[in-house]
Enzyme design. Sequence first.
Site, mmCIF file in Angstrom:
data_model
loop_
_atom_site.group_PDB
_atom_site.id
_atom_site.type_symbol
_atom_site.label_atom_id
_atom_site.label_comp_id
_atom_site.label_asym_id
_atom_site.label_seq_id
_atom_site.Cartn_x
_atom_site.Cartn_y
_atom_site.Cartn_z
ATOM 1 N N HIS A 167 26.258 59.258 53.760
ATOM 2 C CA HIS A 167 26.417 58.342 54.881
ATOM 3 C C HIS A 167 25.139 57.536 55.067
ATOM 4 O O HIS A 167 24.099 57.859 54.492
ATOM 5 C CB HIS A 167 26.699 59.117 56.177
ATOM 6 C CG HIS A 167 25.578 60.017 56.600
ATOM 7 N ND1 HIS A 167 25.257 61.192 55.952
ATOM 8 C CD2 HIS A 167 24.650 59.897 57.604
ATOM 9 C CE1 HIS A 167 24.219 61.757 56.519
ATOM 10 N NE2 HIS A 167 23.825 61.004 57.531
ATOM 11 N N HIS A 227 22.472 58.644 52.223
ATOM 12 C CA HIS A 227 21.890 59.947 51.939
ATOM 13 C C HIS A 227 22.906 61.055 52.184
ATOM 14 O O HIS A 227 23.941 60.838 52.819
ATOM 15 C CB HIS A 227 20.619 60.182 52.761
ATOM 16 C CG HIS A 227 20.773 59.948 54.235
ATOM 17 N ND1 HIS A 227 20.934 58.694 54.797
ATOM 18 C CD2 HIS A 227 20.788 60.813 55.283
ATOM 19 C CE1 HIS A 227 21.041 58.788 56.107
ATOM 20 N NE2 HIS A 227 20.961 60.073 56.430
ATOM 21 N N ARG A 234 18.406 76.063 55.333
ATOM 22 C CA ARG A 234 17.629 74.840 55.552
ATOM 23 C C ARG A 234 17.750 74.440 57.009
ATOM 24 O O ARG A 234 18.853 74.423 57.569
ATOM 25 C CB ARG A 234 18.145 73.708 54.655
ATOM 26 C CG ARG A 234 17.349 72.410 54.762
ATOM 27 C CD ARG A 234 17.830 71.401 53.719
ATOM 28 N NE ARG A 234 16.936 70.246 53.620
ATOM 29 C CZ ARG A 234 17.054 69.136 54.335
ATOM 30 N NH1 ARG A 234 18.070 69.002 55.186
ATOM 31 N NH2 ARG A 234 16.193 68.150 54.201
#
Length: 320
Positions: A190, A247, A257
């Site tokens: 997006h 990205h 993460r």
Amino acid sequence: MAVLSKPAAEPKPGFSPIPVIDISDPESKHALVKACEDFGFFKVINHGVSSELVTVLENEAVKFFSLPKSEKTELAGYPFGYGSREIGRNGDVGWVEYLLMNANLDFGSVPFPGIFRNALLEYTTSVRRMTCHVLEMMADGLGIKPRVTLSNLVSDSNTDSMFRINHYPPCPLINKTTNGGKNVIGFGEHTDPQIISVLRSNNTSGLQISLTDGSWISVPSDPSSFFFNVCDSLQVLTNGKFKSVKHRVLANSRKSRVSMIYFAGPSLTQRIAPLTCLIENEEESLYEEFTWSEYKNSADNSRLSDNRLQRFKKNPVNDS
């Protein structure tokens, strides 16, 4: 859950084509402009944001995401609050859970422990200050007068800026035996609709950006630095000189993460159009003028991978 057809390459140790900008050096304004033109993405060093503050906020975020699901869902809501898997309301899903907040609210109203609330306020204040500094360097590099033209769009208390904390747990779906080790999408591809977004993550990689030729490269993690994305509205303001970067995030099979993203947006009534000072003699404005509210509503009603700017282009052609 989206799965890539083949495993993505890991970033090469010690090598990255990602531009690195030292924002303590005023002369970096030229490298900053080039990074926005070539990549729409860059890493910032010597940023002045306290590492201790970043550590406190990350630790508090990890504590929150470690809570039982029943406790986390007490904060569920739309658009702000806790969410899991579902990204927006248009069918996008990912291997992610998150907290999304209005960055201009008094975090005292958020039902978090005091240390978490204080860290949120201090962090967003520091990152907003850094963001304004970067936008002023950007204006200097582009020759925009006054130099606060861009930073003023995101510095007021009535701006529509957001803060998001994403948690990508280890993904058991990535298994050489069951799926050939193929990558699982943590957050689908997006662009961001705002003016500029500022990301910081822990030491787990996963972020990838798309280059102008359509290929994807992995961004090596660096917990001590911040990464800036050019967003859709900045692409319009620069009349396409800067490119909003596409990205995505890939899940990790072994490590979690945690990323924190500050989305610097203008006020809802702010009109967005190419700056006349950036339109050269023979050039034409590439985009129709719109308000941030109009574009935000359009983005909220689209899928992640949609080209949201297409409907606002003059004489639109297909963009890949």
